[in-house]
Design a protein around this motif. Sequence first.
Motif, PDB file in Angstrom:
ATOM      1  N   THR A 196       0.926  -1.081   0.087  1.00  0.00           N
ATOM      2  CA  THR A 196       0.098   0.045   0.054  1.00  0.00           C
ATOM      3  C   THR A 196       0.717   1.069   0.090  1.00  0.00           C
ATOM      4  O   THR A 196       1.743   1.492   0.881  1.00  0.00           O
ATOM      5  N   LEU A 197       0.650   2.161  -1.019  1.00  0.00           N
ATOM      6  CA  LEU A 197       1.481   3.357  -1.001  1.00  0.00           C
ATOM      7  C   LEU A 197       0.683   4.486  -0.214  1.00  0.00           C
ATOM      8  O   LEU A 197      -0.468   4.478  -0.856  1.00  0.00           O
ATOM      9  N   ILE A 198       1.342   4.972   0.761  1.00  0.00           N
ATOM     10  CA  ILE A 198       0.713   5.954   1.613  1.00  0.00           C
ATOM     11  C   ILE A 198       1.363   7.372   1.285  1.00  0.00           C
ATOM     12  O   ILE A 198       2.488   7.298   0.967  1.00  0.00           O
ATOM     13  N   ARG A 224      -3.382   4.728  -0.352  1.00  0.00           N
ATOM     14  CA  ARG A 224      -3.904   5.426   1.118  1.00  0.00           C
ATOM     15  C   ARG A 224      -3.494   6.664   1.257  1.00  0.00           C
ATOM     16  O   ARG A 224      -2.330   6.883   1.075  1.00  0.00           O
ATOM     17  N   ASN A 225      -4.359   7.674   1.748  1.00  0.00           N
ATOM     18  CA  ASN A 225      -3.901   8.973   1.646  1.00  0.00           C
ATOM     19  C   ASN A 225      -3.868   9.460   3.049  1.00  0.00           C
ATOM     20  O   ASN A 225      -4.732   8.969   4.043  1.00  0.00           O
ATOM     21  N   LEU A 235       1.366   6.130   9.738  1.00  0.00           N
ATOM     22  CA  LEU A 235       0.758   4.827   9.142  1.00  0.00           C
ATOM     23  C   LEU A 235       1.971   3.812   8.697  1.00  0.00           C
ATOM     24  O   LEU A 235       1.812   2.839   8.757  1.00  0.00           O
ATOM     25  N   VAL A 236       2.876   4.600   8.106  1.00  0.00           N
ATOM     26  CA  VAL A 236       4.317   3.892   7.697  1.00  0.00           C
ATOM     27  C   VAL A 236       4.764   2.735   9.139  1.00  0.00           C
ATOM     28  O   VAL A 236       4.982   1.683   8.946  1.00  0.00           O
ATOM     29  N   ALA A 237       4.909   3.610  10.190  1.00  0.00           N
ATOM     30  CA  ALA A 237       5.349   3.063  11.266  1.00  0.00           C
ATOM     31  C   ALA A 237       4.640   1.721  11.762  1.00  0.00           C
ATOM     32  O   ALA A 237       5.335   0.829  12.398  1.00  0.00           O
TER      33      ALA A 237
END
Lengths: 298, 298
Positions: A196-198, A224-225, A235-237
């Motif tokens: 998923t690319l945030i 995902r935004n 979100l990444v963490a």
Amino acid sequence: MIQSPLEMRHLQTLVALADTGSLSKAAERVFVTQSALSHQLKLLESHYGSPLFERGTKPLRFTQAGARLLALAREVRELTSEAEREVAQWVSGGGGQLRVAVECHTCFDWLMPAMDAFREHWPQVELDLVSGFQAEPISLVETGVADFAVVHDRPAPRTGVAMAPLFTYETVAILSRHHPLAQKLWLAPEDFAGETLISYPVDDDMLDVVRHFLAPAGVKPKRRNAELTVAILQLVASGRGIAALPAWSVQAYLERGYVVAKPLGESGLRCELYAAMPESLAEKPYLQDFVAKIREGA
Amino acid sequence: MIQSPLEMRHLQTLVALADTGSLSKAAERVFVTQSALSHQLKLLESHYGSPLFERGTKPLRFTQAGARLLALAREVRELTSEAEREVAQWVSGGGGQLRVAVECHTCFDWLMPAMDAFREHWPQVELDLVSGFQAEPISLVETGVADFAVVHDRPAPRTGVAMAPLFTYETVAILSRHHPLAQKLWLAPEDFAGETLISYPVDDDMLDVVRHFLAPAGVKPKRRNAELTVAILQLVASGRGIAALPAWSVQAYLERGYVVAKPLGESGLRCELYAAMPESLAEKPYLQDFVAKIREGA
DNA sequence: ACTGGATCATGAATTTCTCTCAATAAAACC
DNA sequence: GGTTTTATTGAGAGAAATTCATGATCCAGT
């Protein structure tokens, strides 16, 4: 006064050298080759009969003589820009407006300090942000709605619009420390398949990763935004996906080990930022100064 | 910082312009042609979009913009020379000596201020005067007795001795206001026949007038000596004869109408002063600075 | 007002310098 | 130890400032 070979360009070089900590970075900052700086410094050092900094240390360390000249450089630069601002303001009558259009979120990280410094130095110039993130900020300049637009890559020349390079940066992939891909030295486009690319809530073609990295390889990950950089990092963490952001915008988080960064592709993904301005205004001192402030990161 | 075309040479030009009050004099001061300065200034003015000084006034008057840049120039020059002195003193260890030999009396008028400034800026350099007025001060440099000699005209090159131009000046005839010759616009060598030439007690060939003006025409007037400039002027004022001195050394007396000055020959007699230094020391910062101080008249 | 002399401006040619290029050397990093 | 970054060096290209020669402008003095 000693007849000296010391020129303004040498002072610029010294400051850039101190700011970047390396010859090659400094060269990039002042838009010349490393070779040129090497020549410059060799000349200076031979004239003063003393090295100005120790080579082979990272970041480089100035010698006493080098440090003294660096201090001089900072003083002179300050005095000079101050005087030139004053003169420019008298000549232009002090007026003017500067409507800034931006297409990327992260740009604000470096735009804010520049705008702050600008407001202080050019109080008579009306500084505005053209709201919203336009897909084509350059057209805002073309149509006279904005006086300054930040754009990616070297744009096609348009009549009536002047371009000026701002700086280059690397956008890196941001992953949780526990993500499986965190083991790799660098990420390939295929690594994004199934991930998923945030990112910020903008169109695909406004993201460096997509435009220059994923799209060419035909990879289209889920999206995902999040509005804010910190939110993206959260979100990444927590393992919700991968982000791709300019390296400098996540510097602080990387140092804390909060997340890890990986180059996009074997040699990294370097992006260029340009300023687009109406040709009729491009020579205005306050615009040139704005560009300079951005380049210096202040 | 505004990317500006402002270079050190422009600052030098502005200062010289302010000091001399004219383009052509300033050009002489910085050792370039008037044309060069004209081009320089044209460029600067077109960049700033405003004239920097009013032409056709004597002395020229700076505009607001010009005055601001002039102020900048003075600041920058001061800072720069200070920094370079510091660096040079570290590098050279601070030592050194400077033994000055002079062949002309009037030279002290401008040598004193330069020596005073030098002593202040280079406290660690031993500054001495090689006493007496040598017929050949340049040989004192050659033999290692002096490190700096002031000589007239461009001397023949000698191995081991470096030459540097200092400045040029005009020597003028000085007459009583009531002297018959005071009616003429300028004096010919023949006008001196039958007159008494009042001068310092030195050999004929050390006097500019004799060497470049009277001797070539075969005129040998009577001579009368005085040690001091004021004494010479006293004699001239009381009609005892004619003197020939550098224009600047009698400036003050001329303004009071005490005596009058006339050019020697139709176009005046211009003399050049050079510095002779041991080649081995010529590059030393403190020597270069000494030369610079003399050129600036400080 | 006109002339003479000095000061400054302009345009073309030249010289001078810095920069880039390309290859080499040195170092750092795995 | 090989490989990639980083810095040095020399030669050539290009740009820029200076000079030269000339023309314009301005002021002083008659």
